[in-house]
Design an enzyme around this catalytic site. Structure first.
Site, short mmCIF file in Angstrom:
data_model
loop_
_atom_site.label_atom_id
_atom_site.label_comp_id
_atom_site.label_asym_id
_atom_site.label_seq_id
_atom_site.Cartn_x
_atom_site.Cartn_y
_atom_site.Cartn_z
CG ASP A 1 -4.56 -1.70 4.14
OD1 ASP A 1 -4.77 -2.00 5.32
OD2 ASP A 1 -3.57 -1.06 3.76
CG ASP B 1 -1.93 0.93 1.32
OD1 ASP B 1 -2.42 1.28 0.24
OD2 ASP B 1 -2.31 1.36 2.42
CG ASP C 1 -2.01 2.10 6.65
OD1 ASP C 1 -2.90 1.40 6.13
OD2 ASP C 1 -2.00 3.33 6.56
#
Ligand code: ADP
Ligand code: MG
Length: 624
Positions: free
Chosen positions: A522, A324, A518
């Site tokens: 997600d 990410d 993180d």
């Protein structure tokens, strides 16, 4: 490391029986008396094994190493080999002691981490500080932490300034400065100032409890190699017992009945017993889990929490690392770089509206807006909040419907946007369906990000991929700066899942895809990837839960380090399997044909075990 009580007692038993055996050998006259005397050291050193073997038979769980040792040594004694019987038991116990010491040592490394468990929390009662069980402290209480004490619960600093040692959690030795209004997490050690902290979580939801749970459960999730060993032992031990029985009975019968020779029962029984001693699979059974244990322990000392041996194993097979952007490669701490309102709004008004509407969101963007606004926010004036993952927020503020977010959100609402003059993450604002301007914010790339990608290549990663919901310009700029192989931008969280699925389809059977994020919006991708790695997880519960591996600090360099550790651990595991099985097989063959006696058998067994265990403890020590 000092020995524990049990180990000390065993050491004394070993020394006493060893001295007795030497004494008997030198002083006692040869013959039946001396032989009977050997029973004394034999029982001193072996009574617990005999007991366990007896209990095993009673519980119908016959075939274990205690049984092997008991049968072999009692058999030897019955055949008049008293010295052998006692010595074999002695060596076996030396090996066991060594093993328990080594296991204890690697356990210690993990318990060092366990040392983060706070014993008490200080609260004020009638003007005096009293210590209470952290479990009894309610959310919103004020706790006091003195220098040298552990922070028992997650919370926010009310008063006081200090430095915190977070090394037990993150492996990072640099202390972290905190002052009022900073968030602090349990498990850190307060170094100098006195802090008063308003707790934001109960003990069982605090970081420290989460981490302890995770570490305690990590040994439950077994790797393929460990499962193999368990299955192996289930068939192996009975198999060798029957083989030994056959070795004791069949050849003599063959000699007596077919060849009409002396059957030499004694010799074949001794061979069978030797065979039993050799067959003890301890080296294998102990060293494999110990290696994984060492790997997990070594990793935790570097601030990498691995939730099970299976993930350690998968990590070693990782060939694709998907990351990410926000919070992983960049700091996720945005700064407002420009505010461009449209009439009739002023800069201040636009920022105020944005900060208010974002007040419920925990997205890094929202945090930065609130920080830039810097004034108290009365959240009651914001209603009907709807956060659209990967797009933005819609809410009611002062009787107006406000939408804040990226291009995608504006397109959905059929609102024309204006292109900003600079590159940056655009936060567009629309009020009652009319475009009201935008705020430009930008994030900083982490200083180690570029190096982290290089390191990934060095440990054999085929492709690095960056996925982000941010705009193409911003994404491409970051990707170029850190030299990532592939970048996909303007993705919604569900598109990220699809991208990872595409990779999983493309890769070969044995290759693994890891996703690093993180944990903010997600979690679905973390779950979908072969291995989910959450970073900077201190404080983010969702990430700790959804991920298989948790990097305690924000450093992307730890991804490659985790791969390195897992590869080293697996190398050690394979070395041990091959080594232990190889030597075992050879000795079994030699034993069956009478080329090794019981002395050599036990020597080989303890020797292999010690070497395997020493090799396993190497997993604990990893150079960065
Ligand atoms: P990343 O993939 O970089 O972690 P996210 O999926 O969290 O990004 O968000 C993608 C984009 O969606 C952001 O760059 C931003 O434009 C927009 N966005 C998401 N949440 C918010 C929010 N709370 N306020 C404004 N914009 C947001
Ligand atoms: Mg994100």
């Amino acid at each position: 490391m000092a020995m524990n009580k049990k180990q000390k007692r065993m050491l004394i038993r070993i020394l006493v029986s060893f001295i007795l055996m030497i004494g008997i050998r030198i002083l006692a006259p040869k013959g039946i008396i001396s032989e009977l005397l050997y029973l004394i050291p034999y029982f001193i050193i072996g009574y617990d094994i005999l007991r366990k073997a007896g209990l095993g038979i009673l519980h119908k769980e016959v075939f274990d190493e205690n049984f092997l040792m008991a049968v072999a040594t009692i058999g030897a004694m019955l055949l008049g080999e008293y010295t052998e019987g006692a010595a074999v038991m002695l060596f076996y116990q030396i090996g066991e002691l060594f093993q328990s010491y080594a296991v204890g040592k690697s356990r210690k490394n993990i318990t060092n981490l366990m040392d983060i468990r706070p014993d008490y929390a200080n609260i004020m009662e009638d003007g005096k500080l009293v210590q209470v069980d952290p479990d009894d402290v309610e959310i919103g209480s004020i706790i006091y932490v003195q220098p040298g004490e552990k922070i028992p619960l997650d919370g926010i600093v009310e008063t006081g300034e200090s430095n915190l040692n977070t090394s037990a959690l993150t492996g990072e030795s640099r202390p972290r400065e905190v002052r009022p209004n900073d968030e602090v997490i349990s498990g850190c050690v307060n170094l100098n100032g006195v802090l008063s902290i308003k707790t934001t979580k109960e003990f069982e939801d605090s970081t420290v409890s989460k981490i302890l749970d995770l570490v305690e459960n990590s040994s439950m999730k077994k790797s393929r190699s460990e499962n193999f060993i368990t299955k192996f032992a289930r068939y192996y031990t009975p198999a060798v017992c029957y083989a030994a029985l056959a070795l004791a009975i069949l050849p003599p019968l063959f000699f007596a009945l077919i060849l009409k020779q002396d059957p030499m029962w004694g010799q074949w029984i001794i061979r069978a017993l030797t065979f039993l001693v050799i067959s003890c699979p301890c080296a294998l059974v102990i060293s494999i889990p110990l290696s994984f244990f060492g790997g997990i322990g070594g990793a935790s000392a570097k601030g990498i929490l691995i939730k099970g041996s299976n993930y350690l194993e998968a990590m070693a097979e990782t060939k694709y690392v998907v990351m990410d952007k926000t919070g992983t490669l960049t700091k996720g701490v945005f700064e407002v770089t420009a505010i461009e309102p449209k009439a009739p709004y002023s800069k201040e008004e636009l920022l105020e509206i944005a900060a208010y509407v974002e007040s419920y969101s925990s997205h890094p963007i929202s945090k930065s807006l609130k920080e830039a606004y810097a004034k108290e926010i009365d959240i009651l004036s914001v209603t009907d909040v709807e956060e659209i993952s990967g797009q933005g927020v819609i809410a009611h503020y002062k009787d107006k419907s406000v939408a804040i977010g990226n291009e995608k959100l504006m397109n959905h609402l059929h609102i024309e946007t204006e292109v900003p003059n600079e590159i940056g993450t655009e936060v567009h604002v629309a009020i009652d369906g009319v475009y009201a301007g935008h705020i430009l914010i930008s994030d900083v790339i982490k200083s180690t990000a570029k190096n982290a990608i290089e390191k990934l290549k060095q440990v054999g990663i085929k492709q690095t991929v960056m996925l982000t919901g941010d705009s193409k310009q911003v994404a491409d700029k970051v990707a170029k700066e850190v030299s990532i192989d592939l970048v996909k931008s303007e993705l919604l969280p569900e598109n990220k899942v699809k991208e990872v699925e595409k990779l999983i389809e493309k890769k070969q059977e044995k290759e693994k895809v890891a996703f690093v994020g993180d944990g903010i919006n997600d979690a679905p991708v973390l779950m979908r990837a072969d291995i989910g790695i959450a970073m900077g997880a201190l404080g983010s519960d969702a990430a700790i839960e959804a991920a298989d591996i948790v990097l305690m600090d924000d450093d992307p360099l730890k991804i490659a380090l985790a791969i390195k550790i897992s590869k080293k651990t697996l190398r050690i595991v394979y070395q041990n399997i091959v080594f232990a099985l190889g030597i075992k097989g050879l000795c079994l063959l030699l034993g069956a044909f009478g080329f090794v006696n019981m002395w050599w058998a036990i020597f080989a067994d303890v020797g292999v075990m010690i070497l395997a265990v020493l090799n396993a403890t190497r997993a604990l020590y990893i150079k960065e």
